[in-house]
Design a protein around this motif. Sequence first.
Motif, PDB file in Angstrom:
ATOM      1  N   ARG A   9       0.421  -1.370   0.139  1.00 24.26           N
ATOM      2  CA  ARG A   9      -0.222   0.440   0.174  1.00 24.26           C
ATOM      3  C   ARG A   9       0.912   1.151   0.130  1.00 24.26           C
ATOM      4  NH1 ARG A   9      -4.119   0.178   5.074  1.00 24.26           N
ATOM      5  NH2 ARG A   9      -4.652  -1.832   3.279  1.00 24.26           N
ATOM      6  N   CYS A  10       0.473   2.525  -0.869  1.00 21.98           N
ATOM      7  CA  CYS A  10       1.425   3.178  -0.823  1.00 21.98           C
ATOM      8  C   CYS A  10       0.991   4.514   0.577  1.00 21.98           C
ATOM      9  CB  CYS A  10       0.479   4.135  -2.123  1.00 21.98           C
ATOM     10  SG  CYS A  10       1.512   5.744  -2.486  1.00 21.98           S
ATOM     11  N   SER A  11       1.911   5.075   1.038  1.00 24.25           N
ATOM     12  CA  SER A  11       1.172   5.774   2.139  1.00 24.25           C
ATOM     13  C   SER A  11       1.152   7.190   2.108  1.00 24.25           C
ATOM     14  CB  SER A  11       3.154   5.771   3.053  1.00 24.25           C
ATOM     15  OG  SER A  11       3.705   6.413   2.328  1.00 24.25           O
ATOM     16  N   ALA A  12       1.383   7.713   0.547  1.00 27.93           N
ATOM     17  CA  ALA A  12       0.882   8.814  -0.106  1.00 27.93           C
ATOM     18  C   ALA A  12      -0.726   8.778  -0.004  1.00 27.93           C
ATOM     19  CB  ALA A  12       1.410   9.921  -1.177  1.00 27.93           C
ATOM     20  N   CYS A  13      -0.830   7.630  -0.784  1.00 32.61           N
ATOM     21  CA  CYS A  13      -2.234   8.294  -1.637  1.00 32.61           C
ATOM     22  C   CYS A  13      -3.231   6.698  -1.032  1.00 32.61           C
ATOM     23  CB  CYS A  13      -2.142   8.430  -2.986  1.00 32.61           C
ATOM     24  SG  CYS A  13      -2.084   6.726  -3.761  1.00 32.61           S
ATOM     25  N   SER A  14      -2.504   5.647  -0.462  1.00 30.84           N
ATOM     26  CA  SER A  14      -3.654   4.210   0.345  1.00 30.84           C
ATOM     27  C   SER A  14      -3.969   3.748  -1.167  1.00 30.84           C
ATOM     28  CB  SER A  14      -4.448   4.904   0.733  1.00 30.84           C
ATOM     29  OG  SER A  14      -4.612   5.634   1.865  1.00 30.84           O
ATOM     30  N   HIS A  15      -3.052   3.719  -2.625  1.00 29.38           N
ATOM     31  CA  HIS A  15      -2.716   3.030  -3.517  1.00 29.38           C
ATOM     32  C   HIS A  15      -2.568   1.304  -3.209  1.00 29.38           C
ATOM     33  CE1 HIS A  15      -3.413   1.245  -7.903  1.00 29.38           C
ATOM     34  NE2 HIS A  15      -3.125   1.071  -7.610  1.00 29.38           N
ATOM     35  N   GLU A  16      -3.422   0.381  -3.997  1.00 30.68           N
ATOM     36  CA  GLU A  16      -2.743  -0.481  -3.325  1.00 30.68           C
ATOM     37  C   GLU A  16      -2.418  -1.633  -4.715  1.00 30.68           C
ATOM     38  OE1 GLU A  16      -5.721  -2.993  -0.963  1.00 30.68           O
ATOM     39  OE2 GLU A  16      -5.664  -1.185   1.021  1.00 30.68           O
ATOM     40  N   ALA A  18      -0.384  -5.383  -5.846  1.00 34.83           N
ATOM     41  CA  ALA A  18      -0.006  -6.869  -5.600  1.00 34.83           C
ATOM     42  C   ALA A  18       1.215  -7.050  -5.244  1.00 34.83           C
ATOM     43  CB  ALA A  18      -0.864  -7.714  -6.603  1.00 34.83           C
ATOM     44  N   LYS A  19       2.573  -6.831  -5.309  1.00 34.47           N
ATOM     45  CA  LYS A  19       3.709  -6.846  -5.248  1.00 34.47           C
ATOM     46  C   LYS A  19       4.417  -5.281  -5.037  1.00 34.47           C
ATOM     47  CE  LYS A  19       4.797  -7.313 -10.270  1.00 34.47           C
ATOM     48  NZ  LYS A  19       5.678  -7.788 -11.485  1.00 34.47           N
ATOM     49  N   TRP A  20       5.121  -5.281  -4.445  1.00 35.88           N
ATOM     50  CA  TRP A  20       6.377  -4.263  -4.040  1.00 35.88           C
ATOM     51  C   TRP A  20       7.004  -4.006  -5.881  1.00 35.88           C
ATOM     52  CZ3 TRP A  20      11.003  -1.748  -5.146  1.00 35.88           C
ATOM     53  CH2 TRP A  20      11.341  -1.439  -5.085  1.00 35.88           C
ATOM     54  N   VAL A  21       6.700  -2.387  -5.445  1.00 37.78           N
ATOM     55  CA  VAL A  21       7.252  -1.047  -6.950  1.00 37.78           C
ATOM     56  C   VAL A  21       7.756  -0.315  -5.946  1.00 37.78           C
ATOM     57  CG1 VAL A  21       5.151  -2.292  -8.544  1.00 37.78           C
ATOM     58  CG2 VAL A  21       5.049   0.116  -7.058  1.00 37.78           C
ATOM     59  N   GLY A  22       8.882   0.593  -6.468  1.00 34.22           N
ATOM     60  CA  GLY A  22       9.283   1.590  -6.691  1.00 34.22           C
ATOM     61  C   GLY A  22       8.615   2.513  -6.822  1.00 34.22           C
ATOM     62  N   LYS A  23       7.750   2.809  -7.041  1.00 36.22           N
ATOM     63  CA  LYS A  23       6.698   3.890  -7.978  1.00 36.22           C
ATOM     64  C   LYS A  23       5.554   3.734  -8.505  1.00 36.22           C
ATOM     65  CE  LYS A  23       6.964   7.839 -11.704  1.00 36.22           C
ATOM     66  NZ  LYS A  23       6.507   8.423 -12.805  1.00 36.22           N
ATOM     67  N   CYS A  24       4.611   4.587  -6.509  1.00 34.16           N
ATOM     68  CA  CYS A  24       3.158   4.009  -6.731  1.00 34.16           C
ATOM     69  C   CYS A  24       2.611   4.649  -8.456  1.00 34.16           C
ATOM     70  CB  CYS A  24       2.401   4.742  -6.087  1.00 34.16           C
ATOM     71  SG  CYS A  24       0.954   4.831  -5.490  1.00 34.16           S
ATOM     72  N   PRO A  25       1.703   3.423  -9.200  1.00 36.60           N
ATOM     73  CA  PRO A  25       1.164   3.624  -9.616  1.00 36.60           C
ATOM     74  C   PRO A  25      -0.429   4.804  -9.727  1.00 36.60           C
ATOM     75  CG  PRO A  25       0.893   1.302  -9.066  1.00 36.60           C
ATOM     76  CD  PRO A  25       1.381   2.233  -8.169  1.00 36.60           C
ATOM     77  N   GLY A  26      -0.838   4.843  -8.438  1.00 34.41           N
ATOM     78  CA  GLY A  26      -1.893   5.699  -8.310  1.00 34.41           C
ATOM     79  C   GLY A  26      -1.137   7.215  -8.152  1.00 34.41           C
ATOM     80  N   CYS A  27      -0.540   7.929  -7.502  1.00 38.78           N
ATOM     81  CA  CYS A  27      -0.166   8.627  -7.644  1.00 38.78           C
ATOM     82  C   CYS A  27       1.314   9.406  -8.031  1.00 38.78           C
ATOM     83  CB  CYS A  27       0.073   9.548  -5.563  1.00 38.78           C
ATOM     84  SG  CYS A  27       1.153   8.638  -4.851  1.00 38.78           S
ATOM     85  N   GLY A  28       2.480   8.857  -8.441  1.00 42.27           N
ATOM     86  CA  GLY A  28       3.404   8.469  -8.229  1.00 42.27           C
ATOM     87  C   GLY A  28       4.588   9.086  -7.822  1.00 42.27           C
TER      88      GLY A  28
END
Length: 460
Positions: A9-16, A18-28
């Motif tokens: 889960r992204c701590s900035a926008c709470s976007h979830e 399935a696996k870890w990514v370096g850049k959040c696909p929701g807020c970037g």
Amino acid sequence: MAKTKPIFRCSACSHEVAKWVGKCPGCGAWGAVDEIAVAATPAGVPARRAMLPSTAAAPISTIDSQITKARTTGVPELDRVLGGGVVPGSVVLLSGEPGVGKSTLLLEVAYRWAAQHEHTSLYVTAEESAGQVRLRADRTGAIHERVYLAAESDLSILLGHVEQVRPSLLVVDSVQTILAPEVDGVTGGVTQVRAVTAALTSLAKASGIAVLLVGHVTKDGNVAGPRTLEHLVDVVLQFEGDKNSTLRMVRGIKNRFGSADEVGCFELHDDGIRGVDDPSGLFLHHRTNSVPGTAVTVAMDGKRPLVGEVQGLTVKTEIPAPRRAVSGLDYNRVAMVLAVLQSRGRVFLGKHDVYAATVGGMRLVEPTADLAIALAIASSESDIALPAGWVILGEVGLAGEVRKVTGLTRRLAEAERLGFTDAVVPPGSDRPKGGGMKIHEVADLRSAIRLCGLRKSRGE
């Protein structure tokens, strides 16, 4: 047996995901995705079971409101922004650029708190040594026997200091430099900052200690760290100031105990930081009425009216593209005012360099200063000074019309208090009751130029 499955889960926008990514696909946001373990319950089994609360719910009428009564910090300008003072058990986050004076202000608060309330204050520094803080305290006169000092960056040891000293006020400088050993991540990282802030918030709520945190800012001026950091604390303050000026301002961003649009003014000197009761005097102490190219306006910073001076200078030039320079004002706004001044006000500036600035480090970005900027530049171009004792208020539209401004009554009252006798305002404005200020209404820019006695441009 319930199994667990990982969720990221992204701590900035709470976007979830399935696996870890370096850049959040929701807020970037980079580095904001963390793993969260979630219990997977079998079908037919309730996910949660009801538990008896340790403290029973009570009627709201029986709750004692005095437990959240604010206590003064001893610094009136800071109390103004906080809504009367610091509430026991609250967490205040003070952010600002390096070197603006955050540590000096909070050291002064720790000293005033101990001197006034006869309580103990604990100042924990993780960025400087104890000797450095002591030197600052000697210079600013913040020495008191009930002010305790610790140089520590480990969260566990910090909590140990709190247990030993038992202060009523805790200052942590800064939250990004404290390390929670049991939490993964580097010091100042998203996970660490969130864990440290959550621990200090729990400490404040459980013990009733008021906690003041120093926070770093990013390049764009926002609070560094995850967005959840601002949600965890009760109050968020922004400490602003130009390093070339002694003026400093504390601006409320979030406040659960009072208004969030208050502003406190300070002056930073070698011997410490002092509150400014009348900040308008800082912007007018060099004012000279006999010089063309100057105009006075009143800005609203939060709920506080500030009287400031706008200066304009026009110089003839032979280059094809005349220079436009701005200081303390919005460049795009000034460019628009210049266009309206030439098209609607018939003040031709095509062969002039134009310089526009504020005085004393003041920054004016609201549209209320449009008319003052236009008249200051027109005054410089015609080499005629505006009438002495006049204050100029009004937003200028692209059609040259002068529009109403908010809070006009408070602005005019502040100008009258400082001795101004006349005011140029938009038509249909609410006039202050009583008082001896003469009000001049102008419908458009050309009417304002004629009213102020500025003759037409020499190039017309």
